[in-house]
Design a protein around this motif. Sequence first.
Motif, PDB file in Angstrom:
ATOM      1  N   GLN A  27       0.826  -1.204   0.000  1.00 38.95           N
ATOM      2  CA  GLN A  27       0.000   0.000   0.000  1.00 38.95           C
ATOM      3  C   GLN A  27       0.861   1.255   0.000  1.00 38.95           C
ATOM      4  O   GLN A  27       0.574   2.213  -0.722  1.00 38.95           O
ATOM      5  N   GLU A  28       1.929   1.242   0.791  1.00 35.66           N
ATOM      6  CA  GLU A  28       2.812   2.412   0.858  1.00 35.66           C
ATOM      7  C   GLU A  28       3.526   2.641  -0.470  1.00 35.66           C
ATOM      8  O   GLU A  28       3.725   3.793  -0.884  1.00 35.66           O
ATOM      9  N   GLY A  29       3.906   1.566  -1.160  1.00 37.43           N
ATOM     10  CA  GLY A  29       4.601   1.694  -2.439  1.00 37.43           C
ATOM     11  C   GLY A  29       3.687   1.907  -3.622  1.00 37.43           C
ATOM     12  O   GLY A  29       4.166   2.055  -4.750  1.00 37.43           O
ATOM     13  N   LEU A  50       8.922  -0.830  -3.616  1.00 35.61           N
ATOM     14  CA  LEU A  50       8.829  -1.739  -2.472  1.00 35.61           C
ATOM     15  C   LEU A  50      10.007  -1.559  -1.521  1.00 35.61           C
ATOM     16  O   LEU A  50       9.842  -1.591  -0.294  1.00 35.61           O
ATOM     17  N   ALA A  51      11.195  -1.360  -2.083  1.00 35.64           N
ATOM     18  CA  ALA A  51      12.379  -1.151  -1.242  1.00 35.64           C
ATOM     19  C   ALA A  51      12.254   0.139  -0.447  1.00 35.64           C
ATOM     20  O   ALA A  51      12.600   0.194   0.741  1.00 35.64           O
ATOM     21  N   THR A  52      11.764   1.201  -1.082  1.00 30.53           N
ATOM     22  CA  THR A  52      11.584   2.476  -0.380  1.00 30.53           C
ATOM     23  C   THR A  52      10.580   2.330   0.762  1.00 30.53           C
ATOM     24  O   THR A  52      10.795   2.846   1.871  1.00 30.53           O
ATOM     25  N   ALA A  53       9.479   1.615   0.507  1.00 29.91           N
ATOM     26  CA  ALA A  53       8.461   1.437   1.540  1.00 29.91           C
ATOM     27  C   ALA A  53       8.984   0.600   2.699  1.00 29.91           C
ATOM     28  O   ALA A  53       8.742   0.923   3.872  1.00 29.91           O
ATOM     29  N   LEU A  54       9.733  -0.486   2.395  1.00 28.78           N
ATOM     30  CA  LEU A  54      10.270  -1.331   3.470  1.00 28.78           C
ATOM     31  C   LEU A  54      11.351  -0.607   4.255  1.00 28.78           C
ATOM     32  O   LEU A  54      11.438  -0.757   5.486  1.00 28.78           O
ATOM     33  N   ALA A  55      12.170   0.181   3.563  1.00 27.27           N
ATOM     34  CA  ALA A  55      13.196   0.957   4.265  1.00 27.27           C
ATOM     35  C   ALA A  55      12.566   1.961   5.223  1.00 27.27           C
ATOM     36  O   ALA A  55      13.042   2.167   6.354  1.00 27.27           O
ATOM     37  N   LYS A  56      11.482   2.586   4.795  1.00 24.22           N
ATOM     38  CA  LYS A  56      10.777   3.530   5.671  1.00 24.22           C
ATOM     39  C   LYS A  56      10.148   2.807   6.856  1.00 24.22           C
ATOM     40  O   LYS A  56      10.165   3.313   7.985  1.00 24.22           O
ATOM     41  N   LYS A  57       9.613   1.612   6.603  1.00 23.69           N
ATOM     42  CA  LYS A  57       8.991   0.837   7.673  1.00 23.69           C
ATOM     43  C   LYS A  57      10.016   0.399   8.710  1.00 23.69           C
ATOM     44  O   LYS A  57       9.753   0.443   9.924  1.00 23.69           O
ATOM     45  N   MET A  66      17.790  -2.766  -0.690  1.00 26.16           N
ATOM     46  CA  MET A  66      18.080  -3.361  -1.997  1.00 26.16           C
ATOM     47  C   MET A  66      19.103  -4.482  -1.871  1.00 26.16           C
ATOM     48  O   MET A  66      19.027  -5.493  -2.591  1.00 26.16           O
ATOM     49  N   HIS A  67      20.056  -4.319  -0.981  1.00 27.99           N
ATOM     50  CA  HIS A  67      21.032  -5.380  -0.710  1.00 27.99           C
ATOM     51  C   HIS A  67      20.308  -6.633  -0.206  1.00 27.99           C
ATOM     52  O   HIS A  67      20.605  -7.763  -0.639  1.00 27.99           O
ATOM     53  N   PHE A  68      19.356  -6.441   0.685  1.00 31.17           N
ATOM     54  CA  PHE A  68      18.548  -7.555   1.208  1.00 31.17           C
ATOM     55  C   PHE A  68      17.729  -8.207   0.102  1.00 31.17           C
ATOM     56  O   PHE A  68      17.620  -9.435   0.030  1.00 31.17           O
ATOM     57  N   PHE A  69      17.160  -7.420  -0.795  1.00 29.10           N
ATOM     58  CA  PHE A  69      16.378  -7.967  -1.907  1.00 29.10           C
ATOM     59  C   PHE A  69      17.245  -8.831  -2.818  1.00 29.10           C
ATOM     60  O   PHE A  69      16.792  -9.862  -3.325  1.00 29.10           O
ATOM     61  N   GLY A  70      18.498  -8.407  -3.056  1.00 31.64           N
ATOM     62  CA  GLY A  70      19.400  -9.210  -3.876  1.00 31.64           C
ATOM     63  C   GLY A  70      19.682 -10.567  -3.256  1.00 31.64           C
ATOM     64  O   GLY A  70      19.701 -11.597  -3.944  1.00 31.64           O
ATOM     65  N   LYS A  71      19.879 -10.605  -1.946  1.00 37.37           N
ATOM     66  CA  LYS A  71      20.088 -11.880  -1.252  1.00 37.37           C
ATOM     67  C   LYS A  71      18.833 -12.755  -1.334  1.00 37.37           C
ATOM     68  O   LYS A  71      18.925 -13.976  -1.488  1.00 37.37           O
ATOM     69  N   SER A 135      24.664  -1.977 -16.797  1.00 36.17           N
ATOM     70  CA  SER A 135      23.241  -2.289 -16.768  1.00 36.17           C
ATOM     71  C   SER A 135      22.445  -1.115 -17.319  1.00 36.17           C
ATOM     72  O   SER A 135      22.909   0.030 -17.316  1.00 36.17           O
ATOM     73  N   THR A 136      21.237  -1.405 -17.793  1.00 33.99           N
ATOM     74  CA  THR A 136      20.321  -0.360 -18.254  1.00 33.99           C
ATOM     75  C   THR A 136      19.391   0.096 -17.141  1.00 33.99           C
ATOM     76  O   THR A 136      18.547   0.956 -17.370  1.00 33.99           O
ATOM     77  N   ARG A 137      19.519  -0.474 -15.952  1.00 35.98           N
ATOM     78  CA  ARG A 137      18.651  -0.134 -14.832  1.00 35.98           C
ATOM     79  C   ARG A 137      19.391   0.758 -13.845  1.00 35.98           C
ATOM     80  O   ARG A 137      20.517   0.457 -13.445  1.00 35.98           O
ATOM     81  N   GLN A 138      18.739   1.815 -13.421  1.00 38.24           N
ATOM     82  CA  GLN A 138      19.287   2.713 -12.415  1.00 38.24           C
ATOM     83  C   GLN A 138      18.923   2.207 -11.025  1.00 38.24           C
ATOM     84  O   GLN A 138      17.814   1.735 -10.791  1.00 38.24           O
ATOM     85  N   GLY A 139      19.859   2.319 -10.084  1.00 38.62           N
ATOM     86  CA  GLY A 139      19.565   2.016  -8.692  1.00 38.62           C
ATOM     87  C   GLY A 139      19.618   0.563  -8.303  1.00 38.62           C
ATOM     88  O   GLY A 139      19.100   0.197  -7.247  1.00 38.62           O
TER      89      GLY A 139
END
Length: 624
Positions: A27-29, A50-57, A66-71, A135-139
Amino acid sequence: MYGMLLESIQHFVQLEYGEEVWMEILQEGGVKNTVFKTRQQYPDTLMTNLATALAKKNCTSLDTTMHFFGKCFVRFFSNLGYDCMIKATGRYFCEFLQCVDNIHMQMRFTYPKMKSPSMYITHVDPHGVVLIYRSTRQGFTQYFMGQLFQIAKDLYETTLDIRVLESSNNNPGSRNVMVKFRIDFDNRDYIAKTRRMNAPNSRKELSPVPCNLLLELFPFGVVINEKMRIIGVGEKLLQSWGGSSSILNTHVDEIFKLRRPKGISFTWRNVNYLHSVMFELELVRSNEIINVENVIDKPRNTQLDRKGSQGGRSILLKGQMRYIHDIKAIVFLCSPLINSLEELPSMGLYLNDLNPHGMSREMVLAGWQHCERLEMMFERAEQRSEELEMSYKLLDQWKNKSDELLYSMIPQTVADRLRAGSNPMSTCESFESITVLFCELCDFNYSTIEGVMDIVSSMNAVFSLFDSLMDKFNVYKVETVGRVYMAASGAPDRTKHHARNIADVSLQLINRVRFLKLPSGLDIQIRIGIHSGPAVAGIVGLKVPRYCFFGDTVNTASRMQTTGIPGKIHISPDTRALLPSDLYHIEPRGTLWVKGKGNMETYFLNEKQESRISENKNQSSILT
């Protein structure tokens, strides 16, 4: 990106933080999807949202999340068996880094629209490597680092120390990202293996092999010198070009276009860095189709003779770039990429042109045998995917329609409680003080209006006008029974201004009906009765549920309406006590006998004179 990446996030966020946190960050994202499909593509922004919302939470940084998402992604695809493919690339972590691009190329058969990054090693030593990531992706830099940490830990039982040496965009305004990493780890075993392989052989070395023999074994091979010029070419490739020797001593960029690896320039240095990566080169086609029969009658062009490249489909060559020390040149050991027999004529090739000692012919024939069945399966899967996606869209549309219909019958707060599984009786609540309004349409019968349809259309026009005013004044419409319209304020949403809300909406009803043009052409008057007091409200029954009000307050408000006068707002003493005298003009009616109540002192509610004058002006301007 494909849904599998988002599935990994959903799985481990729910596992480590719980379902409630997952729903909160969705919902936050601003993510509408609650379920992700493995092979469906989604916008890259979903992951960063999703990363921004979880980091805020969690009160952490975006990089950490994002490091956690990669793992999470590595742990997720290991459960699906993809870890076996990574382990098969080599014994050492350094060999895995050298083969990542090859893994991505193989994954394109399963995920054809995958936008994979490109990476290669520029330096190797016993303490680690220097890795270039494009990569073609930022962030997604931290996401990539998280993947490397987890792969090294789970599959190679080693620990990493990663530092960013350089980070920049390739071009201003471009989304391409280039990051240079220094990855420190125990790389001594790999270095020792490399030294053993490069050590002089004690046995007698073989005599040199002529380059022409090598090109006979690889009829599509190309030999390139340090100036990136072609000094040798296989016979079949020369025939595909047109049988002209003018291809020799030509810069490689004039003959071929680099398809993979992506994001790098076709230079001698880069080719040497990527000696373990599979290359894809496309034979450059001429824009003009030259008629071979008329070539003899026309003078030769001074440019390259492209008479053999008139095929409608490009030829893609896939293979390895290998540096040969004896001739100080790079040999491109390759074969054409062919998916089916139907592609051969469009390329100007035949089965006899393919390497007899390789697997090219067998792969083409095997692919042809299974091509039709695979195409049917892919078409069915794609059709089902489109149907499923359309079904989800229709489901959302009908859900929104059902919500609108439900909320028009039952207050949203009460409806949500019922959806959560609450018993209908649990929605019944007692309210200390609310205000109830009853409004009746006067002089509205068969003797004044001809035809039932005129009655229906006229009542619809009046009640639709009433409905449009309810939400504006925080008043809840309860129901309509015949010519009577019932509304209340103070329930289900409690407010201390319930009497003022009902008074304001009543004054608006009186004024708006006066200027309303009905289909029957009749001027309608309304009679309003209002009373304030305690009541009980809730849902009773299962079929055709309605939010109903019970108590003496409802009965008294109905008596105020039945004993009222058309065009007037009749209020009880209890409502009179809740209305500020400086905002409303209240006229005493006197003592009136009310059924069930006896004698009661009642009042008429009138707005102030100056307010009425301004309202009349506004209505007149609207009508004109």
